[in-house]
Design a protein around this motif. Sequence first.
Motif, PDB file in Angstrom:
ATOM      1  N   ILE A  12       0.749  -1.135  -0.154  1.00 54.60           N
ATOM      2  CA  ILE A  12       0.049   0.048  -0.093  1.00 54.60           C
ATOM      3  C   ILE A  12       0.922   1.182   0.073  1.00 54.60           C
ATOM      4  CG2 ILE A  12      -1.780   1.337   1.310  1.00 54.60           C
ATOM      5  CD1 ILE A  12      -2.590  -1.561   2.609  1.00 54.60           C
ATOM      6  N   TYR A  13       0.580   2.113  -0.869  1.00 56.30           N
ATOM      7  CA  TYR A  13       1.235   3.462  -0.936  1.00 56.30           C
ATOM      8  C   TYR A  13       0.276   4.501  -0.371  1.00 56.30           C
ATOM      9  CZ  TYR A  13       4.042   7.322  -3.097  1.00 56.30           C
ATOM     10  OH  TYR A  13       4.877   8.279  -3.362  1.00 56.30           O
ATOM     11  N   GLU A  14       0.826   4.959   0.735  1.00 59.41           N
ATOM     12  CA  GLU A  14      -0.181   5.999   1.643  1.00 59.41           C
ATOM     13  C   GLU A  14       0.072   7.300   1.085  1.00 59.41           C
ATOM     14  OE1 GLU A  14      -1.445   6.799   6.317  1.00 59.41           O
ATOM     15  OE2 GLU A  14       0.531   6.440   5.796  1.00 59.41           O
ATOM     16  N   VAL A  15      -0.918   8.228   0.685  1.00 59.49           N
ATOM     17  CA  VAL A  15      -0.797   9.492   0.287  1.00 59.49           C
ATOM     18  C   VAL A  15      -1.739  10.436   0.778  1.00 59.49           C
ATOM     19  CG1 VAL A  15      -1.046  10.543  -2.077  1.00 59.49           C
ATOM     20  CG2 VAL A  15      -0.069   8.280  -2.013  1.00 59.49           C
ATOM     21  N   HIS A  16      -0.954  11.547   0.956  1.00 60.24           N
ATOM     22  CA  HIS A  16      -1.812  12.795   1.177  1.00 60.24           C
ATOM     23  C   HIS A  16      -1.880  13.527  -0.169  1.00 60.24           C
ATOM     24  CE1 HIS A  16      -1.819  17.268   2.685  1.00 60.24           C
ATOM     25  NE2 HIS A  16      -3.076  16.665   3.172  1.00 60.24           N
ATOM     26  N   LEU A  17      -3.233  13.624  -0.503  1.00 61.46           N
ATOM     27  CA  LEU A  17      -3.239  14.102  -2.097  1.00 61.46           C
ATOM     28  C   LEU A  17      -2.416  15.622  -2.038  1.00 61.46           C
ATOM     29  CD1 LEU A  17      -6.695  12.676  -2.980  1.00 61.46           C
ATOM     30  CD2 LEU A  17      -4.470  11.688  -3.626  1.00 61.46           C
ATOM     31  N   GLY A  18      -2.687  16.406  -0.936  1.00 63.14           N
ATOM     32  CA  GLY A  18      -2.339  18.024  -1.029  1.00 63.14           C
ATOM     33  C   GLY A  18      -0.987  18.110  -1.135  1.00 63.14           C
ATOM     34  N   SER A  19      -0.274  17.120  -0.815  1.00 62.42           N
ATOM     35  CA  SER A  19       1.149  17.383  -0.728  1.00 62.42           C
ATOM     36  C   SER A  19       1.954  16.405  -1.436  1.00 62.42           C
ATOM     37  CB  SER A  19       1.754  17.555   0.860  1.00 62.42           C
ATOM     38  OG  SER A  19       1.389  16.192   1.343  1.00 62.42           O
ATOM     39  N   TRP A  20       1.442  15.432  -2.109  1.00 60.03           N
ATOM     40  CA  TRP A  20       2.294  14.358  -2.804  1.00 60.03           C
ATOM     41  C   TRP A  20       3.135  15.139  -3.993  1.00 60.03           C
ATOM     42  CZ3 TRP A  20       1.894  12.810  -8.077  1.00 60.03           C
ATOM     43  CH2 TRP A  20       3.063  11.463  -8.138  1.00 60.03           C
ATOM     44  N   ARG A  21       2.460  15.961  -4.603  1.00 62.00           N
ATOM     45  CA  ARG A  21       3.158  16.809  -5.568  1.00 62.00           C
ATOM     46  C   ARG A  21       2.328  18.152  -5.888  1.00 62.00           C
ATOM     47  NH1 ARG A  21       6.906  15.751  -9.518  1.00 62.00           N
ATOM     48  NH2 ARG A  21       6.616  13.534  -9.550  1.00 62.00           N
ATOM     49  N   ARG A  22       2.995  19.424  -6.008  1.00 59.50           N
ATOM     50  CA  ARG A  22       2.101  20.466  -6.112  1.00 59.50           C
ATOM     51  C   ARG A  22       2.450  21.144  -7.757  1.00 59.50           C
ATOM     52  NH1 ARG A  22      -0.189  23.845  -1.032  1.00 59.50           N
ATOM     53  NH2 ARG A  22      -0.438  22.159   0.349  1.00 59.50           N
ATOM     54  N   LYS A  23       1.453  21.760  -8.080  1.00 55.99           N
ATOM     55  CA  LYS A  23       1.806  22.804  -9.157  1.00 55.99           C
ATOM     56  C   LYS A  23       2.011  24.217  -8.860  1.00 55.99           C
ATOM     57  CE  LYS A  23      -3.197  23.167 -10.334  1.00 55.99           C
ATOM     58  NZ  LYS A  23      -4.227  22.929 -11.172  1.00 55.99           N
ATOM     59  N   PHE A  24       2.940  24.830  -9.762  1.00 54.19           N
ATOM     60  CA  PHE A  24       3.081  26.275  -9.326  1.00 54.19           C
ATOM     61  C   PHE A  24       2.305  27.223 -10.360  1.00 54.19           C
ATOM     62  CE2 PHE A  24       6.231  23.714  -7.473  1.00 54.19           C
ATOM     63  CZ  PHE A  24       6.568  24.368  -6.072  1.00 54.19           C
ATOM     64  N   THR A  25       1.689  28.044  -9.834  1.00 50.93           N
ATOM     65  CA  THR A  25       1.085  29.028 -10.795  1.00 50.93           C
ATOM     66  C   THR A  25       1.405  30.529 -10.268  1.00 50.93           C
ATOM     67  OG1 THR A  25      -0.819  29.377  -9.428  1.00 50.93           O
ATOM     68  CG2 THR A  25      -0.927  27.371 -10.972  1.00 50.93           C
ATOM     69  N   GLU A  26       0.797  31.350 -11.026  1.00 47.82           N
ATOM     70  CA  GLU A  26       0.929  32.948 -10.458  1.00 47.82           C
ATOM     71  C   GLU A  26       0.597  33.383  -9.198  1.00 47.82           C
ATOM     72  OE1 GLU A  26      -0.788  35.301 -13.392  1.00 47.82           O
ATOM     73  OE2 GLU A  26       0.795  34.659 -14.980  1.00 47.82           O
ATOM     74  N   GLN A  27      -0.335  32.305  -8.709  1.00 50.52           N
ATOM     75  CA  GLN A  27      -0.756  32.440  -7.393  1.00 50.52           C
ATOM     76  C   GLN A  27      -0.071  31.814  -6.311  1.00 50.52           C
ATOM     77  OE1 GLN A  27      -3.045  31.764 -10.040  1.00 50.52           O
ATOM     78  NE2 GLN A  27      -3.385  34.022 -10.009  1.00 50.52           N
ATOM     79  N   GLY A  28       0.982  30.985  -6.757  1.00 47.85           N
ATOM     80  CA  GLY A  28       1.847  30.106  -5.709  1.00 47.85           C
ATOM     81  C   GLY A  28       1.525  28.773  -5.909  1.00 47.85           C
TER      82      GLY A  28
END
Length: 729
Positions: free
Chosen positions: A244-260
């Motif tokens: 099992i791969y336990e994941v926090h969806l909000g911090s596995w990977r993020r994208k960077f936009t003009e808003q951060g």
Amino acid sequence: MQSVELQQRLCAEPFSLLGVHKAGLFTRIRAWLPGALEVNVVTLDTNEILGRMRREGNSALFELELVADWPACLYKLDILTSNGRYERIDPYQFQQQAYHAVHFVDQDPQNLYQQLGAQLISLDEGLSTPVSGTRFAVYAPNARAVSVIGDFNWWDESAHPMQKTSLGYWVLFVPGLKAGQRYKYALKDSHGNALPHKADPIGFQAEQYPSHASVIYNHQEYQWQDSAWRQREGENPYQRPMSIYEVHLGSWRRKFTEQGSEYLSYRELVKTLLPYVKDMGYTHLEILPVSEYPFDGSWGYQPVGLFAPTSRFGDPDDFKYFVDQCHQSGLGVIIDWVPAHFPEDGHGLARFDGTHVYEYADPRKGWHPDWNSCIYDFGKDEVRQFLVASALYWLDKFHIDGLRVDAVASMLYLDYSRNEGEWIPNVDGGNHNYEAISLLRWMNQEAYRRFPNIMTIAEESTSFAKVSRPVYEDGLGFGFKWNMGWMHDSLHYIAKDPAYRSYHHNELTFSMVYAYDENFILPLSHDEVVHGKGSLLRKMPGDEWQQAANLRCYAAFMFGHPGKKLNFMGNEFGQSAEWNHDASLQWHLLEYDKHKGIQTLYRSLNHIYCRYPALYECDHQNHGFEWIDHHNAEQSILAFVRKSADARQKVYVICNFTPVPRSEFRIGVLDKGQYQVLLNTDESQYWGSDFTQQKQYQAEEQAWHDKPYSLALELPPLATLYLIYEQDS
């Protein structure tokens, strides 16, 4: 008097005042329309104007009086306001249809999410013209008045009073409301005091801060494509590989936009997370709670919406698509489910109608000192049904494969995290919460009865008996239990300097004393890499090379040990920093050979584990394991063998937990013949030292470790070896 009750929002029986009523020789139609200047009643099917309504004084109550033999028909109201003219079908002509919502609610847990909340329905039986809209039903037994508010009535608390039923539910059918429209409930307590606007306890979709509004949602629109996955038969989860791969969806990977830095959506995660997990060889994804929650920093463990996937990453259809794509990729989906407690946020369940509807009233049972949250009243029928319904809902509507139930120990014990005098004993004077035990048993029975291919998993940190045993054997009925003892002991051991490990050797071996008492999963979860505990890599002692070698050695020990496997994201490439829920994982570390080597090892471990039945078929049966040497504390070496169900395949696991290589190190084996090296965590591809590159060994007819044959191994430093023997057919 009627208008005053409506004006003050104290009307609990609006159907007795509004809609169509016979009065002697006349039929009266009444409507409560704040802001209306002029109102006409118009037939729905022929658009015939039946007459103009008369206002009662200066109130918002309008009335039209018709002759008694007026042929009953559906009608709409043509309303003139200072902002223009609009039409609406009067909801108070549908009393029977509104009441129907709660006729069978108390008979089946699934009825809660099939009948309550905001249900999109079409009325046609016995009606001259079909009418579509949304039927609202909410449980608030001690409220004096409840109304539904939303964009459709400009959030006017007096516009749509709901009808109270004898069961404590409040109901109203509002024609014309469609999916996507926002709503909440406005309640007054038993004394007539206004409460904070409440989100729907059985709302299927929710908005984020600041509104926290519920959203009408249509469960029928999404077309699932995972029938092959759902219809698979004959799989015994205990004899199948489970990594099992336990994941926090909000911090596995993020994208960077003009808003951060921003979250990836459910659909974006399909394109990034799923291919990664498949490539790494995991069999299941476990997602930290997706039930809607207000505070990012709770990671989802303080939920307020037990029937709504969090809208941080998209709408419910997006989450369905995520699960659907996992299944089509061959991945099972487990979600963390939190029935133990809930936060006090004003729009949530706490003191829902001004009283303790969902939580124990006495703080000695109803308040959690660790998490500053409310504890569900596990003895109340309506709350028990609510929680079981939530569990079934995720399995039913979102095709979830497993529920990992959080904080089970806190539910089982009345004195959990409480000092003497801060808790109430049960009827027998003990500390077991019989009500919670009964609830968990019921939940597991219902889940497995209705969805036989699913699994339930308990996060339970004590020695409570038979957590993962069937209810008919006096167990709690879970399919699996996290092995918190193995996790604690093995992490405590591996954090020691190798010079001192000989004094703690039993911390590695003790887990086998109770390994088959439960159906265990070995967890290295998010809880072990937060709150100052450091990352898994940083728990390891020694210099940079030794830290990585320790981690590799330990990971292979874990995959060799009986029990299914769970690793939190970031463990698989040796993340350096402690997990931060507000930031992406440190993916840039994969530019370095050390971290790329650790990731390569985890990939190899997963694929080897899934390929060789000896490593998983008998995870929960003692005939699949045998010690070779568990007494070698002096050299901190451990050796055991894993066997397939037919014992024709054997994988030997040898761990050297010191930085000292061992030449001609002899271990006993059961069979004469050739032994292939399946895995050597010291290989250069894993950033190891390549102390030995030998790929096979021949058993010698020299008894050792009470076994008839033996091997003389080249044992690398801080490394684990897997050797396989397969009997010819």
